[in-house]
Design a protein around this motif. Structure first.
Motif, PDB file in Angstrom:
ATOM      1  N   GLU A 226       0.850  -1.187   0.000  1.00 44.19           N
ATOM      2  CA  GLU A 226       0.000   0.000   0.000  1.00 44.19           C
ATOM      3  C   GLU A 226       0.889   1.240   0.000  1.00 44.19           C
ATOM      4  OE1 GLU A 226      -3.701  -0.337   2.719  1.00 44.19           O
ATOM      5  OE2 GLU A 226      -2.178  -1.609   3.673  1.00 44.19           O
ATOM      6  N   VAL A 227       0.419   2.302  -0.629  1.00 44.17           N
ATOM      7  CA  VAL A 227       1.050   3.625  -0.554  1.00 44.17           C
ATOM      8  C   VAL A 227      -0.016   4.600  -0.084  1.00 44.17           C
ATOM      9  CG1 VAL A 227       2.009   5.524  -1.906  1.00 44.17           C
ATOM     10  CG2 VAL A 227       2.867   3.215  -2.239  1.00 44.17           C
ATOM     11  N   PHE A 228       0.299   5.377   0.955  1.00 41.95           N
ATOM     12  CA  PHE A 228      -0.685   6.232   1.605  1.00 41.95           C
ATOM     13  C   PHE A 228      -0.563   7.707   1.226  1.00 41.95           C
ATOM     14  CE2 PHE A 228       0.358   2.900   4.901  1.00 41.95           C
ATOM     15  CZ  PHE A 228      -0.741   2.097   4.619  1.00 41.95           C
ATOM     16  N   VAL A 229       0.451   8.069   0.459  1.00 43.80           N
ATOM     17  CA  VAL A 229       0.749   9.480   0.220  1.00 43.80           C
ATOM     18  C   VAL A 229       0.506   9.845  -1.234  1.00 43.80           C
ATOM     19  CG1 VAL A 229       2.396   9.647   2.110  1.00 43.80           C
ATOM     20  CG2 VAL A 229       3.196   8.940  -0.153  1.00 43.80           C
ATOM     21  N   GLU A 230       0.386  11.139  -1.475  1.00 37.58           N
ATOM     22  CA  GLU A 230       0.208  11.668  -2.821  1.00 37.58           C
ATOM     23  C   GLU A 230       1.551  12.124  -3.363  1.00 37.58           C
ATOM     24  OE1 GLU A 230      -2.125  15.370  -5.052  1.00 37.58           O
ATOM     25  OE2 GLU A 230      -2.604  14.838  -2.967  1.00 37.58           O
ATOM     26  N   ASN A 231       1.826  11.759  -4.611  1.00 44.64           N
ATOM     27  CA  ASN A 231       3.098  12.154  -5.206  1.00 44.64           C
ATOM     28  C   ASN A 231       3.217  13.673  -5.280  1.00 44.64           C
ATOM     29  OD1 ASN A 231       4.849   9.795  -6.461  1.00 44.64           O
ATOM     30  ND2 ASN A 231       2.701   9.184  -6.514  1.00 44.64           N
ATOM     31  N   PHE A 232       4.419  14.162  -4.948  1.00 45.42           N
ATOM     32  CA  PHE A 232       4.800  15.577  -4.950  1.00 45.42           C
ATOM     33  C   PHE A 232       4.149  16.376  -3.813  1.00 45.42           C
ATOM     34  CE2 PHE A 232       5.209  14.274  -9.469  1.00 45.42           C
ATOM     35  CZ  PHE A 232       6.582  14.389  -9.567  1.00 45.42           C
ATOM     36  N   ALA A 233       3.463  15.709  -2.882  1.00 47.52           N
ATOM     37  CA  ALA A 233       2.941  16.371  -1.684  1.00 47.52           C
ATOM     38  C   ALA A 233       3.845  15.993  -0.511  1.00 47.52           C
ATOM     39  CB  ALA A 233       1.506  15.947  -1.406  1.00 47.52           C
ATOM     40  N   GLU A 234       4.309  16.980   0.249  1.00 46.44           N
ATOM     41  CA  GLU A 234       5.321  16.740   1.271  1.00 46.44           C
ATOM     42  C   GLU A 234       4.857  15.716   2.315  1.00 46.44           C
ATOM     43  OE1 GLU A 234       8.395  19.214   4.169  1.00 46.44           O
ATOM     44  OE2 GLU A 234       6.509  20.155   3.512  1.00 46.44           O
ATOM     45  N   VAL A 235       5.764  14.792   2.638  1.00 46.83           N
ATOM     46  CA  VAL A 235       5.569  13.830   3.724  1.00 46.83           C
ATOM     47  C   VAL A 235       6.413  14.317   4.896  1.00 46.83           C
ATOM     48  CG1 VAL A 235       5.888  11.440   4.464  1.00 46.83           C
ATOM     49  CG2 VAL A 235       5.186  11.948   2.103  1.00 46.83           C
ATOM     50  N   THR A 236       5.804  14.494   6.038  1.00 44.63           N
ATOM     51  CA  THR A 236       6.505  15.038   7.205  1.00 44.63           C
ATOM     52  C   THR A 236       7.054  13.924   8.081  1.00 44.63           C
ATOM     53  OG1 THR A 236       4.428  15.168   8.417  1.00 44.63           O
ATOM     54  CG2 THR A 236       5.114  17.133   7.193  1.00 44.63           C
ATOM     55  N   VAL A 237       7.960  14.292   8.969  1.00 45.58           N
ATOM     56  CA  VAL A 237       8.591  13.335   9.887  1.00 45.58           C
ATOM     57  C   VAL A 237       7.507  12.623  10.694  1.00 45.58           C
ATOM     58  CG1 VAL A 237      10.117  13.071  11.868  1.00 45.58           C
ATOM     59  CG2 VAL A 237      10.711  14.664  10.026  1.00 45.58           C
ATOM     60  N   ASP A 252      11.442   9.053   8.422  1.00 48.14           N
ATOM     61  CA  ASP A 252      12.451   9.484   9.392  1.00 48.14           C
ATOM     62  C   ASP A 252      12.769  10.961   9.227  1.00 48.14           C
ATOM     63  OD1 ASP A 252      12.670   6.909  10.454  1.00 48.14           O
ATOM     64  OD2 ASP A 252      14.192   6.345   8.962  1.00 48.14           O
ATOM     65  N   GLU A 253      12.607  11.458   8.009  1.00 45.71           N
ATOM     66  CA  GLU A 253      12.778  12.883   7.715  1.00 45.71           C
ATOM     67  C   GLU A 253      11.800  13.255   6.606  1.00 45.71           C
ATOM     68  OE1 GLU A 253      16.581  12.497   4.689  1.00 45.71           O
ATOM     69  OE2 GLU A 253      16.949  12.904   6.806  1.00 45.71           O
ATOM     70  N   SER A 254      11.506  14.521   6.496  1.00 46.23           N
ATOM     71  CA  SER A 254      10.519  14.942   5.512  1.00 46.23           C
ATOM     72  C   SER A 254      11.061  14.767   4.090  1.00 46.23           C
ATOM     73  CB  SER A 254      10.119  16.398   5.753  1.00 46.23           C
ATOM     74  OG  SER A 254      11.233  17.247   5.587  1.00 46.23           O
ATOM     75  N   PHE A 255      10.144  14.493   3.164  1.00 43.61           N
ATOM     76  CA  PHE A 255      10.512  14.348   1.757  1.00 43.61           C
ATOM     77  C   PHE A 255       9.267  14.517   0.897  1.00 43.61           C
ATOM     78  CE2 PHE A 255       9.101  10.111   2.896  1.00 43.61           C
ATOM     79  CZ  PHE A 255       8.503   9.599   1.754  1.00 43.61           C
TER      80      PHE A 255
END
Length: 284
Positions: A226-237, A252-255
């Protein structure tokens, strides 16, 4: 490999489709352009690359073509030899390569570096994001000088094929092959040539957010992903971004996720990227 030409003379502009046999948007866009047979102001080369994979309905026959460049005329695989012959066809041309993805429906551009070609062409495409792959594109066509890749949308969809055709025409206009070329003063010879891209805007209103690949996001062996995030939308720590057989992974770090999907790649979910700036249409 199919090689077609619009116009007379030696082409300095090329469109490549069918690098992956399971991405029909590119070949459909090329067929549509050939059927339209537009009057061109510069000769254009149109290539459908991996015919064997297209006919078999698979990504590749022996080796991923987009990991095989520059290829080898005596290589052990069909794709290794094909990569060599394709590179010979593209020598001296500015290239648009058409792809589709499992990660996002929104088209976006990919370039090895934000060079004068990317600066001159990408703001004229109907994309809002440019992904810079420098250092993480080994064996891929995008390493060929003066090459822009576009992910046209979701793999196998009619929308991706429509997007591909529109993007091809926009590319041909931006390179002066179609009569709706950008205004004088926006070609590569007039583009900014200076240094490292900073977090700033380069003028104009048709702006494109620029992201730079940092690293691959590993994917362990499992049966379900599964992938829970949207591409090019920031993922926070601390934010969860994916799971494998129910095991949840957190940042572990934002990306910024790029090309992330559950099943798009065998051994990675996709890539982590940084947002590094904005590229804009200098003619606006």
């Amino acid at each position: 490999m199919q090689v077609h030409q619009l116009g007379e003379g030696v082409p300095e502009v090329a469109v490549v489709a069918g690098i992956h046999g399971d991405e029909p948007c590119g070949p459909r866009a090329v067929d549509r352009l050939l059927a339209a047979d537009p009057d061109v102001e510069r000769p254009v080369k149109l290539i459908v690359a991996n015919e064997a994979a297209i006919e078999a309905g698979v990504r590749y026959t022996e080796e991923d073509l987009n990991r095989a460049f520059p290829g080898d005329p005596n290589g052990d695989t069909h794709e290794s030899q094909l990569a060599h012959h394709l590179m010979a066809e593209l020598e001296g041309t500015t290239v648009l390569a058409l792809h589709s993805t499992q990660s996002t429906a929104e088209p976006f551009a990919v370039a090895e570096t934000v060079d004068e070609i990317a600066r001159a062409i990408v703001p004229h495409l109907s994309v809002s994001k440019l992904l810079q792959t420098e250092g993480l594109a080994e064996g891929r066509l995008v390493q060929h000088p003066h090459t822009i890749e576009v992910e046209c949308g979701l793999q196998g969809t009619d929308t991706a094929a429509e997007n591909g055709y529109r993007l091809v025409r926009e590319f041909l206009a931006a390179t002066g092959a179609l009569p709706t070329a950008p205004p004088t003063g926006t070609g590569p010879e007039h583009a900014a040539d200076g240094g490292e891209l900073k977090s700033e805007q380069y003028g104009g209103s048709n702006s494109v957010d620029v992201f730079e690949l940092v690293d691959a996001v590993a994917k362990p062996a499992a049966d379900e992903y599964e992938v829970f995030v949207e591409n090019f939308a920031e993922v926070t720590v601390g934010e969860r971004f994916a799971a494998a057989d129910g095991e949840v992974f957190t940042a572990d770090e934002s990306f910024y996720p790029a090309l992330m999907s559950p099943y798009g790649y065998d051994d990675v979910f996709g890539y982590a990227a940084d947002r590094v700036g904005v590229l804009a249409d200098r003619s606006a």
